[in-house]
Design a protein around this motif. Structure first.
Motif, mmCIF file in Angstrom:
data_model
loop_
_atom_site.group_PDB
_atom_site.id
_atom_site.type_symbol
_atom_site.label_atom_id
_atom_site.label_comp_id
_atom_site.label_asym_id
_atom_site.label_seq_id
_atom_site.Cartn_x
_atom_site.Cartn_y
_atom_site.Cartn_z
ATOM 1 N N LEU A 396 -81.877 -29.625 -31.386
ATOM 2 C CA LEU A 396 -82.855 -29.569 -32.301
ATOM 3 C C LEU A 396 -84.769 -29.136 -32.207
ATOM 4 C CD1 LEU A 396 -81.162 -30.084 -35.619
ATOM 5 C CD2 LEU A 396 -81.458 -27.833 -34.661
ATOM 6 N N HIS A 397 -83.818 -30.019 -30.801
ATOM 7 C CA HIS A 397 -85.764 -30.328 -30.147
ATOM 8 C C HIS A 397 -86.169 -30.278 -29.175
ATOM 9 C CE1 HIS A 397 -85.264 -33.442 -33.549
ATOM 10 N NE2 HIS A 397 -85.344 -33.596 -33.384
ATOM 11 N N LEU A 398 -84.805 -29.561 -28.425
ATOM 12 C CA LEU A 398 -85.530 -27.984 -27.128
ATOM 13 C C LEU A 398 -86.706 -27.906 -27.096
ATOM 14 C CD1 LEU A 398 -83.507 -27.395 -24.566
ATOM 15 C CD2 LEU A 398 -82.975 -25.508 -25.898
ATOM 16 N N HIS A 399 -87.192 -28.160 -26.056
ATOM 17 C CA HIS A 399 -88.765 -27.377 -25.084
ATOM 18 C C HIS A 399 -88.397 -26.469 -24.479
ATOM 19 C CE1 HIS A 399 -92.587 -26.906 -25.011
ATOM 20 N NE2 HIS A 399 -92.636 -26.859 -23.968
ATOM 21 N N THR A 400 -88.616 -25.147 -24.472
ATOM 22 C CA THR A 400 -88.451 -24.772 -23.195
ATOM 23 C C THR A 400 -90.168 -23.808 -22.670
ATOM 24 O OG1 THR A 400 -88.309 -22.623 -24.115
ATOM 25 C CG2 THR A 400 -86.562 -23.041 -23.944
ATOM 26 N N ALA A 401 -89.775 -23.707 -21.456
ATOM 27 C CA ALA A 401 -91.132 -23.035 -21.028
ATOM 28 C C ALA A 401 -90.676 -22.488 -19.176
ATOM 29 C CB ALA A 401 -92.141 -24.160 -20.160
ATOM 30 N N LYS A 558 -80.655 -30.263 -22.778
ATOM 31 C CA LYS A 558 -81.539 -31.276 -23.578
ATOM 32 C C LYS A 558 -81.524 -32.117 -23.485
ATOM 33 C CE LYS A 558 -84.252 -33.532 -26.380
ATOM 34 N NZ LYS A 558 -84.211 -34.358 -26.612
ATOM 35 N N LEU A 559 -80.687 -33.264 -23.177
ATOM 36 C CA LEU A 559 -80.570 -34.766 -22.553
ATOM 37 C C LEU A 559 -80.870 -34.939 -20.805
ATOM 38 C CD1 LEU A 559 -77.774 -35.578 -24.637
ATOM 39 C CD2 LEU A 559 -80.355 -36.290 -24.692
ATOM 40 N N ILE A 560 -80.267 -33.612 -20.125
ATOM 41 C CA ILE A 560 -80.450 -33.969 -18.795
ATOM 42 C C ILE A 560 -81.296 -33.321 -18.453
ATOM 43 C CG2 ILE A 560 -79.430 -32.827 -16.792
ATOM 44 C CD1 ILE A 560 -76.545 -32.721 -18.485
ATOM 45 N N PHE A 561 -81.868 -32.477 -18.241
ATOM 46 C CA PHE A 561 -83.432 -31.832 -17.791
ATOM 47 C C PHE A 561 -84.269 -31.883 -18.885
ATOM 48 C CE2 PHE A 561 -78.984 -29.178 -16.414
ATOM 49 C CZ PHE A 561 -79.253 -28.822 -15.202
ATOM 50 N N GLN A 562 -84.243 -31.875 -19.676
ATOM 51 C CA GLN A 562 -85.378 -32.056 -20.849
ATOM 52 C C GLN A 562 -85.889 -33.117 -20.545
ATOM 53 O OE1 GLN A 562 -86.248 -30.176 -23.942
ATOM 54 N NE2 GLN A 562 -87.647 -31.430 -25.594
ATOM 55 N N ASP A 563 -85.029 -34.212 -20.745
ATOM 56 C CA ASP A 563 -85.632 -35.693 -20.944
ATOM 57 C C ASP A 563 -85.286 -36.628 -20.225
ATOM 58 O OD1 ASP A 563 -85.780 -35.501 -23.230
ATOM 59 O OD2 ASP A 563 -84.004 -36.184 -24.233
ATOM 60 N N GLN A 575 -88.733 -31.706 -15.045
ATOM 61 C CA GLN A 575 -89.852 -31.075 -15.508
ATOM 62 C C GLN A 575 -89.954 -30.975 -17.349
ATOM 63 O OE1 GLN A 575 -90.323 -25.921 -14.713
ATOM 64 N NE2 GLN A 575 -88.280 -27.218 -15.017
ATOM 65 N N GLY A 576 -89.749 -31.613 -17.957
ATOM 66 C CA GLY A 576 -89.953 -32.274 -19.266
ATOM 67 C C GLY A 576 -89.413 -30.784 -20.049
ATOM 68 N N PHE A 577 -89.163 -29.510 -19.788
ATOM 69 C CA PHE A 577 -88.623 -29.410 -20.330
ATOM 70 C C PHE A 577 -87.367 -28.089 -20.138
ATOM 71 C CE2 PHE A 577 -91.820 -27.154 -17.748
ATOM 72 C CZ PHE A 577 -91.306 -26.408 -17.151
ATOM 73 N N VAL A 578 -86.726 -27.184 -20.600
ATOM 74 C CA VAL A 578 -85.782 -26.402 -20.169
ATOM 75 C C VAL A 578 -86.220 -24.902 -19.633
ATOM 76 C CG1 VAL A 578 -83.191 -25.199 -20.577
ATOM 77 C CG2 VAL A 578 -83.604 -27.714 -21.129
ATOM 78 N N ASP A 579 -85.897 -24.308 -18.804
ATOM 79 C CA ASP A 579 -86.312 -22.826 -18.261
ATOM 80 C C ASP A 579 -86.173 -22.002 -19.067
ATOM 81 O OD1 ASP A 579 -87.113 -23.963 -15.614
ATOM 82 O OD2 ASP A 579 -85.384 -23.422 -14.755
ATOM 83 N N ALA A 580 -87.235 -21.137 -18.899
ATOM 84 C CA ALA A 580 -87.345 -20.074 -20.615
ATOM 85 C C ALA A 580 -86.429 -19.513 -21.397
ATOM 86 C CB ALA A 580 -89.031 -19.979 -20.588
#
Length: 713
Positions: A396-401, A558-563, A575-580
Motif C-alpha cells: 500500500l506504500h509502494l513508491h515507484t520511479a 517494498k521492504l527490500i528495495f524501497q526500504d 534507490q528509495g523506490f522500486v523500479d517503475a
C-alpha cells in the motif's frame, strides 16, 4: 498381459492422447521435423544479440517524445538521445592545454561516428562549470534511438583509446546509460544462467532420480531457447525488438520447459509402473497431462500478453521473447516430448540414483498432508492468510520511479559522467529539461521559468524553424513535480522534453495502464480456469489467492528495495523506490507462473472429483498426485530466479528477488496450504457449476490416469 491393456486404453483417448500416440508412432518424422526447425533457426540465433534494440524506453506519443522529435529536426539532434562527453579534471581547467586536448579528443570521437549529427563544443556560462574543472561536449542524435545506443558503445571505446593524462572523459546521457545498462544486465544474466544451470540439474537429479529423466527438461528448454532466439532474429528484420526479449526468453524457456517436462515425465513413469507398454503409456500420459500443459501454457501466454497494453516499444517487444519461448516449449512438449518418451521407454530410469522413485505420480506424504488440511482447514487457512496479508500490507506504500545512472556499477562511464555533472553544475544538471516553444511564446515561457523556485538555471534560448529551445536545469535530480508544475503553467503548444521528462512520462503511462493490465490478467485467468475446471467458485478462489500471493511478493519488494532491508546481504544500495516497470511487468510474470501451478493442482483435484464424486477423496488424491511435482518445479524456478537476485546490477537483482519470492510464496503457502484449505471449506460447492454456464463452456475434460496400486508397482 499387456495386450488387454492396450486394446482397452486407446479407444478412450482424447485428442491429446491421440496426438501423443501419433508422435510416438512417427518418432522419426517428429525428430526430423524438429531437427530441421532447430537447425534452421539455430543458424541465425547467434546473430540475435546484435540485431536487437537497446533503447526506446519511452511512452510512445507522449509530450516528451514529441519534444524530442522537434529538437532533432530543428536543433541538430540535441535532444535526450544526444551523446554527452563530460570532460573533467581535478587539477586542470578548461583553459589549460591538456584540458583543451581532451576536449578535442572527445569532439573527434563524436565526429567519427556516422550516427552523430552536429557536435557542440563547450561554451562559457552554458557547458563549462563556473570553476572550469568540468565541461561538456555534445554530439547530436543523427539516427534512431536503437542506433544511438549502439553509437554510444562505439564512442565509449574511442574515448577509452584516447585517454589524456590528468583529464577524464566520461560518456553520459540516455544512450550511454542504456548502452551500459544493457551490457551490465546481459553480463549479469549470463553469469546467472551459468550459475543456475548446474544448480537446476542438481535439483532435477534429486527430483527425477535418474540422469536420463533429468536431462529431458534441459533438452526441452534448450530447444525452446534456440528456436526463440532464431525467431527473434527473424522478427527483428520486421520491427525493432528490445534486447530484453532475449533475456526473458532465456529465463522462461528454462522455467516452463522444466515445468512441463516434469509434469509429463512423472505421469509417464507412473504409467510405465502401472504396467502399460511405452506406446500406451505415452497415450495415457498425454491424454491427462497434455491438456493440463496446454491450458497452463495458454494461461502463461494470456497473462503475459497483457503487457502489450503498455504504450512503449521495449515493454511490448520484451514479451515477444517470452511468448516465443513458451510457444516453442509448449509445442515441443506436445509433440517432441511424447516421441522422446516412447523412444526411451523403461530406459527413462537409466543411470538411476538411489532415490529413483522420489518423484512419483502419487505421494503418500502429500496425501497425508491433505487429510490434515481436511481436518483443520480453518486453522491452516488462517495461518497462511495472516502471513500472506502481513507481507502484502507494505504494498500500500509502494513508491515507484524510473531508475537513473545510479543503478549502474561504480566503474560505469555513464554513472561517472552523471556524478561529475552534478559536481560541476549542481545536483539537477543530469536531469536537464528541454523546453520547446513557438518563438512567439518565448517571453511567456521565460517568465514562467523565472518565477518557478524549482528551476536552478535556464540557459539562453536557441532559435530555429520558428521554435525556441530553452535548456532548464532543475534544482534537484528528481524533477517530477517540477515537470508537472511547468506543464500546468506554460502556454499551450509548449513541450517539455529531455531524459527526465521522458522517464516521467513513461512512469505515468505505466501507472495509467496498470489497472487495465491487472483487470485483463485477472479476467483472462479466471476464464481459462473456468474453462478447464468448470467450477466458478474454485476458479475465482484460485485467481484471488494468486492475486494475494503476488501482492505479498511486491510487499516484500517494498521492504527490500524501497526500504533497504537486506541491502548488505544482497549487495546493493536502495534507490528509495522500486523500479517503475515492476508493478506491471513483474505482476504479469509472477501471475503467469502462479497460473502454471494453479492449473496443475486444480485439474488434478477436479479429475479426481469427476472420478469419485467425493470432495474429500478428490482433495486428498489431487494433492497427492500434484503436490510433489509442483514443489519440485517450484524449487527449480526458485533456484533460477534467486541466482538472478545475486546479480550486481540492481534491475536483474530486483527481478530475480521479486519473481523468486513470488514462486516461493505460491508453492509453499498458496498451493500447499491456502488453496487446499479453501477447497476443503467449499466442499462440493467448489465444483458446482450453474447449468447455463455449463452449457456455454466448451467440453474440455482433464482426465487423469487411474490411481497407482501396490500391485501395479
Amino acid at each position: 498381459m499387456s495386450a488387454p491393456t492396450t486394446t482397452t486404453s486407446h479407444p478412450t483417448l482424447g485428442v491429446f492422447g491421440r496426438l501423443g500416440r501419433w508422435s510416438a508412432r512417427r518418432r522419426r518424422t517428429v525428430f526430423l521435423s524438429w531437427a530441421a526447425l532447430i537447425i534452421a533457426l539455430g543458424a541465425v540465433a547467434p546473430r540475435v544479440e546484435h540485431a536487437l534494440s537497446g533503447g526506446g524506453w519511452q511512452a510512445d506519443g507522449s509530450e516528451s517524445v514529441v519534444a524530442r522529435g522537434l529538437i532533432e529536426r530543428y536543433f541538430g539532434g540535441q535532444g535526450s538521445y544526444a551523446l554527452a562527453v563530460v570532460v573533467s579534471s581535478p587539477q586542470h581547467t578548461a583553459g589549460d592545454a591538456a584540458f583543451r586536448r581532451a576536449i578535442g579528443a572527445a569532439a573527434r570521437a563524436l565526429r567519427r561516428d556516422p550516427a552523430v549529427a552536429a557536435v557542440q563544443l563547450p561554451r562559457r556560462g552554458e557547458s563549462i562549470s563556473s570553476d572550469g574543472h568540468v565541461a561538456v561536449v555534445r554530439g547530436g542524435a543523427g539516427a534512431n534511438t536503437a542506433e544511438m545506443v549502439r553509437a554510444a558503445g562505439r564512442v565509449q571505446r574511442r574515448l577509452e583509446a584516447s585517454a589524456t593524462s590528468g583529464v577524464r572523459l566520461a560518456l553520459t546521457g540516455s544512450p550511454a546509460l542504456w548502452s551500459e545498462f544493457n551490457d551490465e544486465n546481459k553480463a549479469a544474466m549470463l553469469r546467472s544462467e551459468i550459475t543456475s544451470w548446474p544448480l537446476t540439474l542438481a535439483v532435477l537429479l534429486v527430483a527425477f532420480g535418474s540422469v536420463a529423466a533429468a536431462g529431458i527438461p534441459l533438452l526441452l528448454s534448450i530447444f525452446g531457447l534456440v528456436a526463440a532466439a532464431g525467431a527473434l532474429w527473424i522478427a527483428s528484420r520486421l520491427t525493432g525488438i528490445t534486447i530484453w526479449a532475449m533475456n526473458f526468453a532465456l529465463m522462461f524457456a528454462l522455467a516452463v520447459g522444466i515445468d512441463y517436462a516434469l509434469f509429463v515425465v512423472v505421469r509417464f513413469r507412473a504409467a510405465l509402473r502401472a504396467g502399460l507398454p511405452p506406446l500406451d503409456a505415452v497415450g495415457e500420459t498425454m491424454d491427462s497431462a497434455g491438456k493440463a500443459v496446454l491450458v497452463s501454457g495458454l494461461a502463461v501466454l494470456a497473462s503475459l500478453s497483457a503487457v502489450i497494453l503498455v504504450p512503449s516499444q521495449p515493454f511490448r517487444t520484451s514479451v515477444v521473447g517470452i511468448l516465443l519461448a513458451v510457444g516453442f516449449v509448449l509445442a515441443a512438449s506436445l509433440t517432441l516430448l511424447p516421441a522422446v518418451l516412447a523412444g526411451l521407454g523403461p530406459r527413462i530410469d537409466r543411470f538411476a540414483l538411489p532415490w529413483v522413485g522420489s518423484v512419483q505420480h502419487r505421494s503418500e506424504a502429500f496425501a497425508g498432508w491433505a487429510r490434515l488440511i481436511w481436518r483443520r482447514p480453518v486453522l491452516i487457512a488462517a495461518l497462511a492468510a495472516v502471513l500472506l496479508l502481513a507481507l502484502a500490507l507494505p504494498v500500500l506504500h509502494l513508491h515507484t520511479a524510473m531508475p537513473n545512472a545510479g543503478v549502474l556499477t561504480n566503474g560505469a562511464s555513464a554513472r561517472a559522467g552523471y556524478e561529475r555533472l552534478q559536481q560541476g553544475f549542481g545536483p539537477g544538471a543530469p536531469a536537464e529539461l528541454q523546453v520547446v516553444a513557438p518563438s512567439a511564446a518565448l517571453d511567456r515561457v521565460e517568465s514562467v521559468l523565472r518565477r518557478n523556485q524549482g528551476v536552478a538555471a535556464a540557459l539562453p534560448p536557441e532559435r530555429a524553424g520558428g521554435f525556441a529551445l530553452v535548456r532548464v536545469q532543475p534544482a534537484s535530480d528528481h524533477a517530477d513535480r517540477l515537470i508537472e508544475r511547468l506543464r500546468e503553467q506554460l502556454p499551450a503548444g509548449v513541450r517539455i522534453g529531455g531524459g527526465a521528462a521522458e522517464a516521467h512520462d513513461l512512469e505515468q503511462a505505466l501507472a495509467g495502464r496498470t489497472p487495465l493490465v491487472y483487470a485483463l490478467v485477472l479476467t483472462v485467468g479466471f476464464i481459462l480456469l473456468l474453462t478447464v475446471v468448470r467450477a466458478p467458485l474454485a476458479a475465482a478462489a484460485a485467481v484471488l489467492l494468486n492475486l494475494i500471493a503476488t501482492a505479498a511478493a511486491f510487499g516484500a519488494a517494498k521492504l527490500i528495495f524501497q526500504d533497504g532491508a537486506g541491502e548488505a546481504l544482497l549487495g546493493f544500495k536502495s534507490q528509495g523506490f522500486v523500479d517503475a516497470w515492476a508493478p506491471v511487468f513483474f505482476f504479469c510474470l509472477s501471475f503467469a507462473l502462479a497460473m502454471d501451478y494453479t492449473v496443475f493442482l486444480l485439474t488434478s483435484v477436479r479429475a479426481e472429483f469427476e472420478r469419485t464424486g467425493n470432495a474429500r477423496e478428490a482433495l486428498v488424491e489431487g494433492l497427492a498426485r500434484s503436490g510433489r511435482v509442483i514443489n519440485a518445479a517450484g524449487a527449480v524456478m526458485i533456484v533460477v530466479f534467486f541466482t538472478f537476485g545475486l546479480s550486481r546490477p540492481l534491475p536483474p537483482k530486483e527481478m530475480g528477488v521479486i519473481l523468486g519470492v513470488a514462486v516461493l510464496l505460491d508453492t509453499m503457502l498458496v498451493r500447499l496450504l491456502l488453496l487446499p484449505a479453501v477447497l476443503r471449506l467449499l466442499g462440493d460447492r467448489a465444483w458446482w457449476v450453474p447449468s447455463h454456464i455449463d452449457r456455454w463452456l466448451p467440453a474440455i475434460r482433464v482426465r487423469h490416469a487411474e490411481p497407482e496400486t501396490p500391485s501395479a508397482r
